[in-house]
Structures are given as C-alpha cells and as structure tokens.
Write a protein that holds these residues in place. Structure first.
Motif, PDB file in Angstrom:
ATOM      1  N   ASP A 125      66.427  43.165  47.031  1.00 47.76           N
ATOM      2  CA  ASP A 125      66.224  43.577  45.648  1.00 47.76           C
ATOM      3  C   ASP A 125      65.189  42.700  44.952  1.00 47.76           C
ATOM      4  N   LEU A 126      65.265  41.382  45.163  1.00 52.05           N
ATOM      5  CA  LEU A 126      64.288  40.478  44.544  1.00 52.05           C
ATOM      6  C   LEU A 126      62.884  40.737  45.081  1.00 52.05           C
ATOM      7  N   LEU A 127      62.773  40.999  46.369  1.00 51.89           N
ATOM      8  CA  LEU A 127      61.463  41.289  46.948  1.00 51.89           C
ATOM      9  C   LEU A 127      60.899  42.582  46.390  1.00 51.89           C
ATOM     10  N   ASN A 128      61.735  43.609  46.295  1.00 48.67           N
ATOM     11  CA  ASN A 128      61.275  44.882  45.719  1.00 48.67           C
ATOM     12  C   ASN A 128      60.864  44.725  44.267  1.00 48.67           C
ATOM     13  N   GLN A 129      61.623  43.951  43.502  1.00 51.04           N
ATOM     14  CA  GLN A 129      61.287  43.725  42.093  1.00 51.04           C
ATOM     15  C   GLN A 129      59.957  42.982  41.972  1.00 51.04           C
ATOM     16  N   GLY A 130      59.758  41.974  42.806  1.00 46.81           N
ATOM     17  CA  GLY A 130      58.495  41.231  42.778  1.00 46.81           C
ATOM     18  C   GLY A 130      57.314  42.091  43.156  1.00 46.81           C
ATOM     19  N   MET A 131      57.491  42.917  44.182  1.00 47.92           N
ATOM     20  CA  MET A 131      56.404  43.798  44.594  1.00 47.92           C
ATOM     21  C   MET A 131      56.096  44.847  43.525  1.00 47.92           C
ATOM     22  N   THR A 132      57.131  45.323  42.842  1.00 45.32           N
ATOM     23  CA  THR A 132      56.922  46.290  41.759  1.00 45.32           C
ATOM     24  C   THR A 132      56.138  45.649  40.619  1.00 45.32           C
ATOM     25  N   ASN A 133      56.516  44.427  40.255  1.00 48.82           N
ATOM     26  CA  ASN A 133      55.803  43.727  39.171  1.00 48.82           C
ATOM     27  C   ASN A 133      54.339  43.479  39.527  1.00 48.82           C
ATOM     28  N   ILE A 134      54.092  43.057  40.754  1.00 52.71           N
ATOM     29  CA  ILE A 134      52.713  42.804  41.176  1.00 52.71           C
ATOM     30  C   ILE A 134      51.921  44.108  41.201  1.00 52.71           C
ATOM     31  N   SER A 135      52.547  45.175  41.687  1.00 54.06           N
ATOM     32  CA  SER A 135      51.855  46.476  41.726  1.00 54.06           C
ATOM     33  C   SER A 135      51.505  46.958  40.324  1.00 54.06           C
ATOM     34  N   ARG A 136      52.406  46.764  39.381  1.00 51.20           N
ATOM     35  CA  ARG A 136      52.118  47.168  37.992  1.00 51.20           C
ATOM     36  C   ARG A 136      50.948  46.382  37.436  1.00 51.20           C
ATOM     37  N   GLN A 137      50.957  45.072  37.661  1.00 51.74           N
ATOM     38  CA  GLN A 137      49.869  44.243  37.135  1.00 51.74           C
ATOM     39  C   GLN A 137      48.539  44.611  37.770  1.00 51.74           C
ATOM     40  N   LEU A 138      48.546  44.856  39.077  1.00 52.14           N
ATOM     41  CA  LEU A 138      47.300  45.206  39.750  1.00 52.14           C
ATOM     42  C   LEU A 138      46.848  46.619  39.395  1.00 52.14           C
ATOM     43  N   GLY A 139      47.772  47.482  39.013  1.00 52.11           N
ATOM     44  CA  GLY A 139      47.430  48.845  38.622  1.00 52.11           C
ATOM     45  C   GLY A 139      46.704  48.909  37.295  1.00 52.11           C
ATOM     46  N   ARG A 140      46.815  47.894  36.493  1.00 50.01           N
ATOM     47  CA  ARG A 140      46.164  47.863  35.177  1.00 50.01           C
ATOM     48  C   ARG A 140      44.702  47.428  35.255  1.00 50.01           C
ATOM     49  N   ILE A 141      44.266  46.930  36.398  1.00 50.05           N
ATOM     50  CA  ILE A 141      42.883  46.460  36.541  1.00 50.05           C
ATOM     51  C   ILE A 141      41.971  47.659  36.750  1.00 50.05           C
ATOM     52  N   ASN A 142      40.913  47.716  35.978  1.00 39.78           N
ATOM     53  CA  ASN A 142      39.920  48.779  36.137  1.00 39.78           C
ATOM     54  C   ASN A 142      38.688  48.265  36.868  1.00 39.78           C
ATOM     55  N   GLN A 143      38.824  47.159  37.552  1.00 42.26           N
ATOM     56  CA  GLN A 143      37.726  46.548  38.290  1.00 42.26           C
ATOM     57  C   GLN A 143      38.083  46.558  39.774  1.00 42.26           C
ATOM     58  N   PRO A 144      37.111  46.304  40.625  1.00 41.88           N
ATOM     59  CA  PRO A 144      37.409  46.209  42.062  1.00 41.88           C
ATOM     60  C   PRO A 144      38.377  45.053  42.331  1.00 41.88           C
ATOM     61  N   LEU A 145      39.220  45.219  43.321  1.00 40.63           N
ATOM     62  CA  LEU A 145      40.210  44.186  43.642  1.00 40.63           C
ATOM     63  C   LEU A 145      39.561  43.093  44.489  1.00 40.63           C
ATOM     64  N   THR A 146      39.028  42.108  43.799  1.00 44.41           N
ATOM     65  CA  THR A 146      38.466  40.954  44.494  1.00 44.41           C
ATOM     66  C   THR A 146      39.474  39.818  44.387  1.00 44.41           C
ATOM     67  N   LYS A 147      39.236  38.789  45.160  1.00 44.56           N
ATOM     68  CA  LYS A 147      40.152  37.647  45.152  1.00 44.56           C
ATOM     69  C   LYS A 147      40.242  37.019  43.757  1.00 44.56           C
ATOM     70  N   LYS A 148      39.113  36.918  43.079  1.00 41.27           N
ATOM     71  CA  LYS A 148      39.080  36.311  41.747  1.00 41.27           C
ATOM     72  C   LYS A 148      39.826  37.179  40.729  1.00 41.27           C
ATOM     73  N   ASN A 149      39.599  38.501  40.763  1.00 41.15           N
ATOM     74  CA  ASN A 149      40.272  39.403  39.815  1.00 41.15           C
ATOM     75  C   ASN A 149      41.790  39.398  40.032  1.00 41.15           C
ATOM     76  N   ILE A 150      42.193  39.434  41.286  1.00 40.11           N
ATOM     77  CA  ILE A 150      43.633  39.417  41.584  1.00 40.11           C
ATOM     78  C   ILE A 150      44.255  38.109  41.141  1.00 40.11           C
ATOM     79  N   SER A 151      43.560  37.012  41.392  1.00 41.82           N
ATOM     80  CA  SER A 151      44.064  35.699  40.986  1.00 41.82           C
ATOM     81  C   SER A 151      44.206  35.607  39.468  1.00 41.82           C
ATOM     82  N   ASN A 152      43.247  36.155  38.739  1.00 45.82           N
ATOM     83  CA  ASN A 152      43.315  36.130  37.276  1.00 45.82           C
ATOM     84  C   ASN A 152      44.454  36.982  36.750  1.00 45.82           C
ATOM     85  N   VAL A 153      44.750  38.092  37.401  1.00 44.74           N
ATOM     86  CA  VAL A 153      45.831  38.977  36.943  1.00 44.74           C
ATOM     87  C   VAL A 153      47.192  38.364  37.246  1.00 44.74           C
TER      88      VAL A 153
END
Length: 88
Positions: A50-78
C-alpha cells in the motif's frame, strides 16, 4: 509363556499421558506460532504494498503536471523542489 510377558518393560499410564500431553502441546504451539507468523508477515507485506502504491501514485501525479520533457533536471525539480536551494 508367562515369563515372557512379565519380563516386558512396563510403562506407566502417567508417563504415557505426560508424554502425549507434551507432544500435543508442542504441536499446538507450532501450529499457533506458524499461523501468527504468517498473519503478521502477510499484514506487513500488505502495508508495504500500500505504501509503495501510494508513493508511486504521488510521483505519477507530480510528473503528470509537467508540460516539459522528462529530463533528469526537470524530474529532480518536481520531486524535490528545495534540493537546489540553500537554507539560510
């Protein structure tokens, strides 16, 4: 014929009952211990899942809000926006 039966070793009923009770108690103890161990292990696995699923859901939501290419720097900033800033 009677000599052979009288020479047989006699085991008292008390000793038989004591041995039977000890073996029975040991078997019951192992069954209960294994059931508890299995239950606790299953509960811990479910909590971890459950904790792993919750963490993955939170990360997916945060990464879904980025309108830029998923680079290491952009992901790190999010994921950790305060990482590049120095606390004063």
């Amino acid at each position: 014929m009677e000599e052979k039966t009288s020479n047989r070793r006699f085991i008292s009923l008390k000793l038989k009952w004591a041995f039977g009770t000890a073996v029975g108690s040991l078997i019951i103890f192992f069954i209960v211990a294994m059931a508890m161990f299995s239950s606790f292990t299953q509960s811990l696995f479910n909590q971890e899942r459950d904790l792993l699923n919750q963490g993955m859901t939170n990360i997916s939501r945060q990464l879904g809000r980025i309108n830029q290419p998923l680079t290491k720097k952009n992901i790190s900033n999010v994921i950790d926006p305060d990482d590049g800033q120095v606390a004063v």
